[in-house]
Design a protein around this motif. Structure first.
Motif, PDB file in Angstrom:
ATOM      1  N   ILE A  90      -5.341  -5.845  10.621  1.00  0.00           N
ATOM      2  CA  ILE A  90      -4.441  -5.838   9.257  1.00  0.00           C
ATOM      3  C   ILE A  90      -4.740  -5.652   8.173  1.00  0.00           C
ATOM      4  O   ILE A  90      -3.865  -5.824   7.293  1.00  0.00           O
ATOM      5  CB  ILE A  90      -3.620  -7.532   9.614  1.00  0.00           C
ATOM      6  CG1 ILE A  90      -3.014  -7.924  10.394  1.00  0.00           C
ATOM      7  CG2 ILE A  90      -3.060  -8.159   8.069  1.00  0.00           C
ATOM      8  CD1 ILE A  90      -3.404  -9.729  11.264  1.00  0.00           C
ATOM      9  N   VAL A  91      -5.343  -5.909   7.207  1.00  0.00           N
ATOM     10  CA  VAL A  91      -6.658  -5.933   5.756  1.00  0.00           C
ATOM     11  C   VAL A  91      -6.098  -4.298   5.648  1.00  0.00           C
ATOM     12  O   VAL A  91      -5.760  -4.198   4.844  1.00  0.00           O
ATOM     13  CB  VAL A  91      -7.996  -6.333   6.285  1.00  0.00           C
ATOM     14  CG1 VAL A  91      -7.981  -5.697   4.898  1.00  0.00           C
ATOM     15  CG2 VAL A  91      -7.887  -7.564   6.037  1.00  0.00           C
ATOM     16  N   PRO A  92      -6.116  -2.874   6.091  1.00  0.00           N
ATOM     17  CA  PRO A  92      -6.555  -1.928   5.713  1.00  0.00           C
ATOM     18  C   PRO A  92      -4.648  -1.551   5.251  1.00  0.00           C
ATOM     19  O   PRO A  92      -4.691  -0.593   4.698  1.00  0.00           O
ATOM     20  CB  PRO A  92      -6.474  -0.953   7.127  1.00  0.00           C
ATOM     21  CG  PRO A  92      -8.124  -1.484   7.556  1.00  0.00           C
ATOM     22  CD  PRO A  92      -7.209  -3.644   7.651  1.00  0.00           C
ATOM     23  N   ILE A  93      -4.246  -2.110   6.629  1.00  0.00           N
ATOM     24  CA  ILE A  93      -2.386  -2.620   5.754  1.00  0.00           C
ATOM     25  C   ILE A  93      -2.180  -2.963   4.739  1.00  0.00           C
ATOM     26  O   ILE A  93      -1.223  -2.396   4.397  1.00  0.00           O
ATOM     27  CB  ILE A  93      -0.968  -2.951   6.882  1.00  0.00           C
ATOM     28  CG1 ILE A  93      -1.799  -2.377   8.626  1.00  0.00           C
ATOM     29  CG2 ILE A  93      -0.004  -2.567   6.984  1.00  0.00           C
ATOM     30  CD1 ILE A  93      -1.598  -2.361   9.668  1.00  0.00           C
ATOM     31  N   ALA A  94      -2.816  -4.136   4.540  1.00  0.00           N
ATOM     32  CA  ALA A  94      -2.422  -4.523   2.920  1.00  0.00           C
ATOM     33  C   ALA A  94      -2.778  -3.521   1.938  1.00  0.00           C
ATOM     34  O   ALA A  94      -2.347  -3.331   1.210  1.00  0.00           O
ATOM     35  CB  ALA A  94      -3.017  -6.180   3.027  1.00  0.00           C
ATOM     36  N   TRP A  95      -4.432  -3.240   1.783  1.00  0.00           N
ATOM     37  CA  TRP A  95      -4.502  -2.015   0.940  1.00  0.00           C
ATOM     38  C   TRP A  95      -3.744  -0.929   1.212  1.00  0.00           C
ATOM     39  O   TRP A  95      -3.775  -0.998  -0.043  1.00  0.00           O
ATOM     40  CB  TRP A  95      -6.378  -1.626   1.588  1.00  0.00           C
ATOM     41  CG  TRP A  95      -7.166  -2.496   1.752  1.00  0.00           C
ATOM     42  CD1 TRP A  95      -7.764  -3.370   0.968  1.00  0.00           C
ATOM     43  CD2 TRP A  95      -8.482  -2.535   2.436  1.00  0.00           C
ATOM     44  NE1 TRP A  95      -8.665  -4.319   0.974  1.00  0.00           N
ATOM     45  CE2 TRP A  95      -9.280  -3.825   2.448  1.00  0.00           C
ATOM     46  CE3 TRP A  95      -8.714  -1.562   3.809  1.00  0.00           C
ATOM     47  CZ2 TRP A  95     -10.837  -3.937   2.830  1.00  0.00           C
ATOM     48  CZ3 TRP A  95     -10.207  -1.346   3.984  1.00  0.00           C
ATOM     49  CH2 TRP A  95     -11.250  -2.055   3.875  1.00  0.00           C
ATOM     50  N   SER A  96      -3.506  -0.525   1.992  1.00  0.00           N
ATOM     51  CA  SER A  96      -2.432   0.806   2.443  1.00  0.00           C
ATOM     52  C   SER A  96      -1.054   0.433   0.932  1.00  0.00           C
ATOM     53  O   SER A  96      -0.232   1.113  -0.001  1.00  0.00           O
ATOM     54  CB  SER A  96      -1.954   1.374   3.340  1.00  0.00           C
ATOM     55  OG  SER A  96      -3.012   1.737   4.014  1.00  0.00           O
ATOM     56  N   ALA A  97      -0.278  -0.634   1.709  1.00  0.00           N
ATOM     57  CA  ALA A  97       0.389  -1.744   0.755  1.00  0.00           C
ATOM     58  C   ALA A  97       0.401  -1.519   0.013  1.00  0.00           C
ATOM     59  O   ALA A  97       0.974  -1.598  -0.935  1.00  0.00           O
ATOM     60  CB  ALA A  97       1.638  -2.631   1.102  1.00  0.00           C
ATOM     61  N   TYR A  98      -0.410  -2.283  -1.234  1.00  0.00           N
ATOM     62  CA  TYR A  98      -0.948  -2.537  -2.579  1.00  0.00           C
ATOM     63  C   TYR A  98      -1.408  -1.304  -3.543  1.00  0.00           C
ATOM     64  O   TYR A  98      -0.722  -0.470  -4.557  1.00  0.00           O
ATOM     65  CB  TYR A  98      -2.051  -2.805  -2.545  1.00  0.00           C
ATOM     66  CG  TYR A  98      -2.748  -3.614  -3.894  1.00  0.00           C
ATOM     67  CD1 TYR A  98      -1.843  -4.964  -5.289  1.00  0.00           C
ATOM     68  CD2 TYR A  98      -3.448  -3.067  -4.437  1.00  0.00           C
ATOM     69  CE1 TYR A  98      -2.597  -4.392  -6.002  1.00  0.00           C
ATOM     70  CE2 TYR A  98      -4.402  -3.149  -5.592  1.00  0.00           C
ATOM     71  CZ  TYR A  98      -3.492  -3.840  -6.721  1.00  0.00           C
ATOM     72  OH  TYR A  98      -3.760  -3.627  -7.825  1.00  0.00           O
ATOM     73  N   SER A  99      -1.907  -0.463  -2.407  1.00  0.00           N
ATOM     74  CA  SER A  99      -2.134   0.903  -3.311  1.00  0.00           C
ATOM     75  C   SER A  99      -0.937   1.719  -3.340  1.00  0.00           C
ATOM     76  O   SER A  99      -0.936   2.631  -4.909  1.00  0.00           O
ATOM     77  CB  SER A  99      -3.131   1.829  -2.645  1.00  0.00           C
ATOM     78  OG  SER A  99      -4.732   1.320  -2.094  1.00  0.00           O
ATOM     79  N   SER A 100       0.264   1.752  -2.478  1.00  0.00           N
ATOM     80  CA  SER A 100       1.004   2.164  -2.422  1.00  0.00           C
ATOM     81  C   SER A 100       2.547   1.390  -3.596  1.00  0.00           C
ATOM     82  O   SER A 100       2.332   2.586  -4.408  1.00  0.00           O
ATOM     83  CB  SER A 100       2.382   2.473  -1.563  1.00  0.00           C
ATOM     84  OG  SER A 100       1.452   2.465  -0.727  1.00  0.00           O
ATOM     85  N   TYR A 101       1.706   0.012  -3.667  1.00  0.00           N
ATOM     86  CA  TYR A 101       2.850   0.089  -4.831  1.00  0.00           C
ATOM     87  C   TYR A 101       2.600   0.689  -6.295  1.00  0.00           C
ATOM     88  O   TYR A 101       3.104   0.304  -7.013  1.00  0.00           O
ATOM     89  CB  TYR A 101       2.842  -1.454  -4.694  1.00  0.00           C
ATOM     90  CG  TYR A 101       3.626  -2.171  -5.985  1.00  0.00           C
ATOM     91  CD1 TYR A 101       5.029  -2.777  -6.127  1.00  0.00           C
ATOM     92  CD2 TYR A 101       2.165  -2.938  -7.219  1.00  0.00           C
ATOM     93  CE1 TYR A 101       4.912  -3.253  -7.578  1.00  0.00           C
ATOM     94  CE2 TYR A 101       2.256  -3.724  -8.138  1.00  0.00           C
ATOM     95  CZ  TYR A 101       3.776  -3.939  -8.376  1.00  0.00           C
ATOM     96  OH  TYR A 101       4.622  -4.332  -9.535  1.00  0.00           O
TER      97      TYR A 101
END
Length: 426
Positions: free
Chosen positions: A241-252
């Motif tokens: 889950i955490v890497p997906i959240a990292w990617s979402a934040y960086s994409s934002y």
């Protein structure tokens, strides 16, 4: 790099019956990235140890010299050596504070390296380490992260041991971890550990059809009840889950803000500053025994690296030509940065060529302008624009800013620029 790992994982189960496909995937891995050589080398060591172990058990060790798998690995070794010779840093290579290749490959071993070696695994899925192992930081501040990393490392090794894949993991990981901790890496390279771990578990599924957990984990989970059991299961899914959240934040962040120094390029175009002489800042290392008390508004003796101008490199893709007169002055048509340090004599020769162009009308970012033009009056320059660049990494965003300065004459000539409050050039 990810594709090479997935190809290797797909061909891994049939590596002994159809070795050519697996060897080609490892060769691809070597050709993609320097760390690919490290991982592929580690995987070959594991494969070779399996082959040797087989012949030792059968008491037919001499057959190893006629084994086609070994000859294929020998060919892969020749390829890897050829690539290393091609990419090996030149003597004047400047890398993350190393002034030359000799400094890059010299190191002192300490407990900090051990911490980094263990933490790379968790860095790929769960935690966020300091920006660089070369930065100075309070070791005590990362003790909670280190404890978490040790826990994850031990759990991972026990699961891999249960599934008979501990060597497949630990040898390539150790090659990567030791090289990264002792010689060179950036935080972004830890992502390769994540992909490599997928490769390892892919191999486990291919062999067993499932991942078996150690008995102590099964007993611990079965002894839990209710909400506590659900919480433990939820924690077990955090690495996914955490890497997906990292990617979402960086994409934002990438969507919300302009990329890097795009705004600087737009500002230069808006006011046609490319029609004037623009000087870009360069790397300077302070020569002082009191580096801790160094202030950027004071003039200190510096070691100049005029070939290192990352700011110009970041802005030039928005232009058709090199707009900076001091960027790659010997190869002005080249718009990429040479990661080369310079001796004092070489630096002085390059800076003399800058002087021949005369003082700049525009200065991109704060720099020691009087180093190049000793007689110049820095009060003749005014700050007209501050640009912030946002560099996301996981849940952290590094805000870096630059200031654009123009001469008072150019300021008055354009007429529509606005002076901003900023530190003066020095």
């Amino acid at each position: 790099m990810t594709l090479s790992f997935f190809l290797a994982a797909a061909f891994y189960p049939s590596r002994n019956k159809k070795p050519l496909r697996y060897v080609f995937s490892l060769a691809f891995m070597c050709m993609i990235h320097s760390f690919g050589i490290i991982f592929a080398g580690g995987l070959c060591v594991v494969w070779l140890s399996e082959i040797i172990s087989k012949y030792v058990k059968e008491k037919t060790f001499l057959k190893i010299f006629s084994d086609k798998h070994c000859w294929m690995m020998l060919g892969l070794l020749v390829l890897a050596i050829a690539i290393i010779i091609e990419i090996f840093p030149n003597s004047n290579t400047y890398t993350q504070g190393h002034e030359n290749a000799e400094e890059l490959f010299s190191f002192s071993f300490s407990y900090v390296q051990v911490m980094w070696y263990i933490m790379y695994l968790s860095e790929a899925f769960l935690i966020q380490m300091p920006d660089s192992k070369l930065d100075s930081y309070d070791v005590a501040s990362i003790i909670p992260q280190f404890i978490t990393a040790v826990f994850v490392f031990v759990i991972a090794l026990s699961i891999l041991h249960k599934n008979k894949k501990i060597l497949t993991f630990i040898i390539p990981y150790s090659f990567f971890g030791l090289f990264s901790a002792l010689i060179y890496s950036s935080p972004y390279h830890s992502g390769m550990v994540g992909v490599f771990l997928i490769f390892v578990f892919w191999g486990i599924f291919a062999d067993n059809g499932k991942i078996e957990l150690p008995e102590y984990i099964n007993k611990a989970v079965s002894s839990l009840r209710g909400g506590l059991k659900k919480a433990v299961v939820a924690i077990a899914f955090l690495p996914m889950i955490v890497p997906i959240a990292w990617s979402a934040y960086s994409s934002y962040i990438d969507i919300r803000f302009d990329y890097w120094y795009k705004e600087a390029a737009e500002f230069i175009k808006e006011y046609r500053l490319y029609d004037y002489k623009i000087l870009s800042s360069w790397t300077q290392d302070v020569i002082s025994e009191e580096n801790d008390s160094w202030r950027i508004d004071e003039v200190y003796a510096c070691r100049d690296y005029p070939k290192l101008q990352g700011l110009a490199t970041a802005i030039l893709p928005y232009f058709d030509d090199n707009i900076f007169y001091n960027y790659n002055i010997d190869d002005h048509d080249k718009t990429f940065m040479y990661y080369q340090s310079s001796t004092e004599e070489e630096a002085e020769a390059i800076i003399n060529k800058w002087r021949e162009q005369g003082p700049p009308d525009v200065v991109l970012d704060r720099c020691q302008l009087t180093r190049v033009y000793p007689d110049i009056d820095v009060n003749d320059y005014v700050a007209v624009k501050r640009i912030t660049a946002y560099k996301p990494y996981k849940f952290k965003t590094n805000d870096q800013y630059i200031t654009i300065y123009v001469t008072k004459d150019l300021f008055n000539k354009i007429g529509t620029l606005k002076e901003i409050t900023a530190k003066k050039l020095y």
